[in-house]
Design a protein around this motif. Structure first.
Motif: not given
Length: 195
Positions: A147-150, A58-59, A142-143, A10-12
């Motif tokens: 996304g990969i971590m999510t 949107a991000t 970083v985004l 969320v923070v990233a």
């Protein structure tokens, strides 16, 4: 690490979106015109990449919503985050490393009134890139990681808690004495509290 996966994602996501919004207002390219006086035109990030500000906003929204959504929407938001990161990463890389005429043509046209890619290219003697496209490119990396971590950890995140569930109020009301507000709530739900 998995306990903090939601927080990190969320923070990233929010930080990358915020940096994209800030970057859209900053100068990305300084164009020097070959007009005899060597006038310069500052090209903002939003002019170099027209979709930069909307996709950054949107991000931001994705990051904020990611903190409260359930499993299905985590997957959807994770995929959307990857798509936005890749799209903005490609566009930012082009603006940073290749600096195509299309990145500054609109700004030069609004300054000089000269239109057409060939005419603008002939009018420009040099185009210098500022550090902002490179900083923004780091934000998209970083985004992409967020996304990969999510997607990798979405099934292991805890629930959103009782405060977002509609049945939480009814369970809390049953454990305490009834008052006038509970009677009004019953009326709102369509039941008669006097029956």
């Amino acid at each position: 690490m998995l306990g903090r996966a939601r927080l990190l994602s969320v923070v990233a996501t929010i930080l990358a979106g915020a940096l994209g919004v800030i970057s859209s207002t900053q100068t990305w390219v300084v164009v020097t015109l070959a007009d005899g006086a060597a006038h310069t035109v500052d090209v903002a990030g939003a002019a170099a990449i027209p979709v930069l500000a909307p996709l950054s906003l949107a991000t931001l929204a994705l990051g904020a919503a990611l903190s409260i959504v359930g499993l299905l929407l985590r997957w959807v938001f994770g995929v959307l985050t990857l798509v936005i990161a890749v799209a903005l990463g490609i566009l930012t890389s082009l603006a940073a490393f290749a600096t195509p005429v299309a990145a500054y043509a609109a700004s030069v046209t609004s300054t000089t009134g000269i239109t057409g890619t060939d005419a603008v290219a002939a009018l420009v003697s040099s185009a210098t890139t500022t550090p902002w496209p490179y900083v923004t490119l780091v934000a998209w990396v970083v985004l992409l990681a967020a996304g990969i971590m999510t997607l990798a950890t979405a099934t292991r995140w805890g629930g959103t808690g009782r405060r977002y569930r509609t049945d939480a109020g009814a369970a809390g009301a049953a454990s305490r004495p009834r008052d006038a507000v509970d009677s009004w709530d019953d009326l709102s739900r369509g039941s008669d509290p006097t029956a």
